[in-house]
Enzyme design. Structure first.
Site, short mmCIF file in Angstrom:
data_model
loop_
_atom_site.label_atom_id
_atom_site.label_comp_id
_atom_site.label_asym_id
_atom_site.label_seq_id
_atom_site.Cartn_x
_atom_site.Cartn_y
_atom_site.Cartn_z
N CYS A 12 0.94 25.36 8.20
CA CYS A 12 0.98 24.98 6.79
C CYS A 12 -0.29 25.49 6.12
O CYS A 12 -1.40 25.17 6.57
CB CYS A 12 1.05 23.45 6.69
SG CYS A 12 0.95 22.82 5.01
N ASN A 13 -0.12 26.28 5.06
CA ASN A 13 -1.29 26.82 4.36
C ASN A 13 -2.02 25.74 3.57
O ASN A 13 -3.24 25.75 3.48
CB ASN A 13 -0.86 27.93 3.40
CG ASN A 13 -0.37 29.16 4.13
OD1 ASN A 13 -1.14 30.06 4.40
ND2 ASN A 13 0.90 29.18 4.49
N THR A 14 -1.25 24.79 3.01
CA THR A 14 -1.84 23.72 2.22
C THR A 14 -2.81 22.89 3.07
O THR A 14 -3.90 22.53 2.61
CB THR A 14 -0.71 22.82 1.65
OG1 THR A 14 0.17 23.65 0.89
CG2 THR A 14 -1.24 21.72 0.77
N TYR B 297 3.70 18.40 0.04
CA TYR B 297 2.27 18.05 0.00
C TYR B 297 1.57 18.74 -1.17
O TYR B 297 0.51 18.29 -1.61
CB TYR B 297 1.58 18.49 1.30
CG TYR B 297 1.83 17.60 2.51
CD1 TYR B 297 2.72 16.53 2.48
CD2 TYR B 297 1.15 17.85 3.70
CE1 TYR B 297 2.93 15.74 3.60
CE2 TYR B 297 1.34 17.06 4.82
CZ TYR B 297 2.24 16.00 4.78
OH TYR B 297 2.43 15.22 5.89
N GLY B 298 2.15 19.85 -1.62
CA GLY B 298 1.50 20.68 -2.65
C GLY B 298 0.98 19.92 -3.85
O GLY B 298 -0.13 20.16 -4.32
N CYS C 209 2.72 30.25 1.81
CA CYS C 209 3.28 28.93 2.11
C CYS C 209 4.35 29.18 3.17
O CYS C 209 5.17 30.08 3.01
CB CYS C 209 3.90 28.30 0.87
SG CYS C 209 4.88 26.81 1.24
N HIS D 29 6.95 27.72 3.92
CA HIS D 29 8.34 27.52 3.50
C HIS D 29 8.96 28.81 2.93
O HIS D 29 10.16 29.00 2.98
CB HIS D 29 8.42 26.45 2.40
CG HIS D 29 8.39 25.04 2.89
ND1 HIS D 29 7.26 24.44 3.36
CD2 HIS D 29 9.38 24.10 2.99
CE1 HIS D 29 7.53 23.18 3.71
NE2 HIS D 29 8.81 22.96 3.49
N GLU E 7 13.53 22.49 0.85
CA GLU E 7 13.76 21.27 1.65
C GLU E 7 15.15 20.70 1.36
O GLU E 7 15.79 20.15 2.25
CB GLU E 7 12.70 20.21 1.33
CG GLU E 7 11.31 20.51 1.91
CD GLU E 7 11.22 20.27 3.42
OE1 GLU E 7 12.03 19.52 3.98
OE2 GLU E 7 10.31 20.86 4.03
N ASP F 100 3.82 20.67 10.09
CA ASP F 100 3.90 21.10 8.69
C ASP F 100 4.33 19.89 7.87
O ASP F 100 4.76 18.86 8.41
CB ASP F 100 4.93 22.24 8.54
CG ASP F 100 5.09 22.71 7.11
OD1 ASP F 100 4.06 22.89 6.42
OD2 ASP F 100 6.23 22.86 6.64
N SER F 101 4.27 20.03 6.54
CA SER F 101 4.73 18.95 5.67
C SER F 101 6.26 18.80 5.74
O SER F 101 6.79 17.82 5.24
CB SER F 101 4.35 19.27 4.23
OG SER F 101 5.05 20.42 3.79
#
Ligand code: DGL
Length: 195
Positions: A78-80, A47-48, A188, A190, A156, A15-16
């Site tokens: 990660c969806n992004t 990353y978004g 997402c 997160h 984060e 993931d990011s």
């Protein structure tokens, strides 16, 4: 890699940042006998707001790192990154690769009035992928996509107790309330941390 070696190889999860840990938790529960290697790019998260080119370079680096560790499978937690298309991310790497589900069936089952909010990063919302998946199954559904750029930096930064997080969530919920959405999908990885 021999058959037994491959069977015993670890599964990579990436993931990011810390978001994919919400996915890793489920994977460990479902597959208790597997070994996992987790990579979170906390140095370059989020990353978004980034460009597709940039994000593709970063994910390529993480996939190469996991390939060097001999993983048999990578879960893109990660969806992004998933909306970039798992096949193009995989390239000619030897391991299998799976991404996040868009959850369209689940969310349509859960919603009574078929008015559905989508919370995700700007990148995911701009791709239109979740809206398209829901409308493909239910063309008359009303989908309210909402980019939530403030959430990942707060998560984060572990800013859970201040006023910023509830204020951001309230702000992002306004269009959903106006549309009378009865169901929200957290697209997402997160966001489950602030569910
Ligand atoms: N965890 C992420 C997702 O599922 C990406 C968050 C970010 O880096 O913006 O989309």
């Amino acid at each position: 890699m021999g058959k037994l070696q491959k069977k015993n190889a670890p599964i990579g999860v990436l993931d990011s940042g810390v978001g994919g840990l919400s996915v890793l938790k489920c994977l460990k529960e479902a597959l208790p006998h597997e070994d996992f290697i987790y990579v979170g790019d906390t140095a370059r998260t989020p990353y978004g707001p980034r460009s597709e080119g940039e994000v593709r370079i970063f994910v390529g680096e993480m996939l190469d790192f996991l390939a060097a560790k001999g993983v048999k499978l990578v879960v893109i937690a990660c969806n992004t990154l998933t909306v970039l298309g798992t096949e193009t991310l995989k390239g000619n790497r030897e391991f299998g690769l799976v991404g996040m589900s868009k959850g369209e069936r689940l969310v349509l089952e859960a919603s009574r009035n078929k008015t559905i909010g989508v919370f995700a990063t700007e990148f995911t919302i701009n791709s239109g992928a979740h809206k398209a998946a829901i409308l493909a199954l239910a063309p008359t559904a009303c989908v309210v996509p909402q980019a939530c750029p403030k959430l990942v930096p707060l998560i984060e930064g572990e800013q859970f107790s201040g006023e910023e997080l509830p204020a951001a969530i309230s702000e992002y919920a306004l269009p959903l309330k106006a549309a009378e959405a009865d169901t929200l999908i957290l697209s997402c990885t997160h966001y489950p941390f602030v569910k």
